[in-house]
Enzyme design. Structure first.
Site, PDB file in Angstrom:
ATOM      1  N   GLN A 131      66.703  26.971  81.639  1.00 58.11           N
ATOM      2  CA  GLN A 131      65.240  27.012  81.535  1.00 58.11           C
ATOM      3  C   GLN A 131      64.734  26.380  80.237  1.00 58.11           C
ATOM      4  O   GLN A 131      63.682  26.750  79.716  1.00 58.11           O
ATOM      5  CB  GLN A 131      64.753  28.463  81.649  1.00 58.11           C
ATOM      6  CG  GLN A 131      64.963  29.092  82.997  1.00 58.11           C
ATOM      7  CD  GLN A 131      64.046  28.511  84.076  1.00 58.11           C
ATOM      8  OE1 GLN A 131      63.057  27.850  83.811  1.00 58.11           O
ATOM      9  NE2 GLN A 131      64.411  28.751  85.326  1.00 58.11           N
ATOM     10  N   SER A 132      65.447  25.392  79.725  1.00 54.97           N
ATOM     11  CA  SER A 132      65.130  24.769  78.444  1.00 54.97           C
ATOM     12  C   SER A 132      63.776  24.065  78.429  1.00 54.97           C
ATOM     13  O   SER A 132      63.481  23.222  79.278  1.00 54.97           O
ATOM     14  CB  SER A 132      66.228  23.742  78.113  1.00 54.97           C
ATOM     15  OG  SER A 132      65.833  22.917  77.036  1.00 54.97           O
TER      16      SER A 132
END
Length: 159
Positions: A83-84
């Site tokens: 989920q960067s």
């Protein structure tokens, strides 16, 4: 160095225009008041930038994407967790600039994607999922080599 010299020097650094306006600088009046009213505190609100909800990562990408373009790159490669924010902003920058994005991500991809993982998909990024953050650097090198063999020109952006 004078302010004009500094501005002139900074103007020579290549950058791509990812945002339409600079982030605002706003007073932190309640915190100043809580600290006794003496200090005049300001905060630069990168969280309200209008590019991909990227915050301060947009500033970094504007410089790195320009460097990639100067090198003739057609693909941006970077890494992060599943989920960067950094990876998502890289995918958005690549899409905006007509480039391909390869994201090397560690984590477990859910059957029903959401959040940044969904946005990565919508932005057309190629995802390479690895087991751990320790595997990311090698996977980025492998992706770059694979793309070079295919005639592409990758630009690797470190985390």
């Amino acid at each position: 160095m004078t302010i004009d010299e500094l501005r002139s020097t900074l103007a020579r650094i290549p950058s791509v225009p990812l945002v339409s306006r600079p982030s605002p600088v706003m007073p932190m009046t309640r915190l100043s008041r809580a600290l006794g009213g003496g200090p005049n505190l300001l905060v630069k609100r990168d969280d309200v930038l209008d590019f991909g909800f990227g915050g301060n990562k947009v500033r970094k990408l504007a410089l790195l994407a320009a460097a990639a373009q100067l090198e003739g790159a057609d693909t941006l490669i970077t890494a992060g967790a599943l989920q960067s924010n950094h990876a998502r902003v890289t995918a958005a920058a690549a899409a905006m600039l007509g480039m391909k994005a390869v994201l090397v991500l560690n984590g477990t991809r859910a059957a029903a994607v959401s959040g940044n993982a969904l946005l990565d998909d919508l932005l057309g990024a190629e995802l390479v999922i690895v087991e751990s953050r320790h595997a990311r650097a090698r996977a980025m090198e492998d992706a770059a080599e694979r793309l070079r063999r295919a005639g592409r020109r990758p630009y690797v952006i470190p985390v």
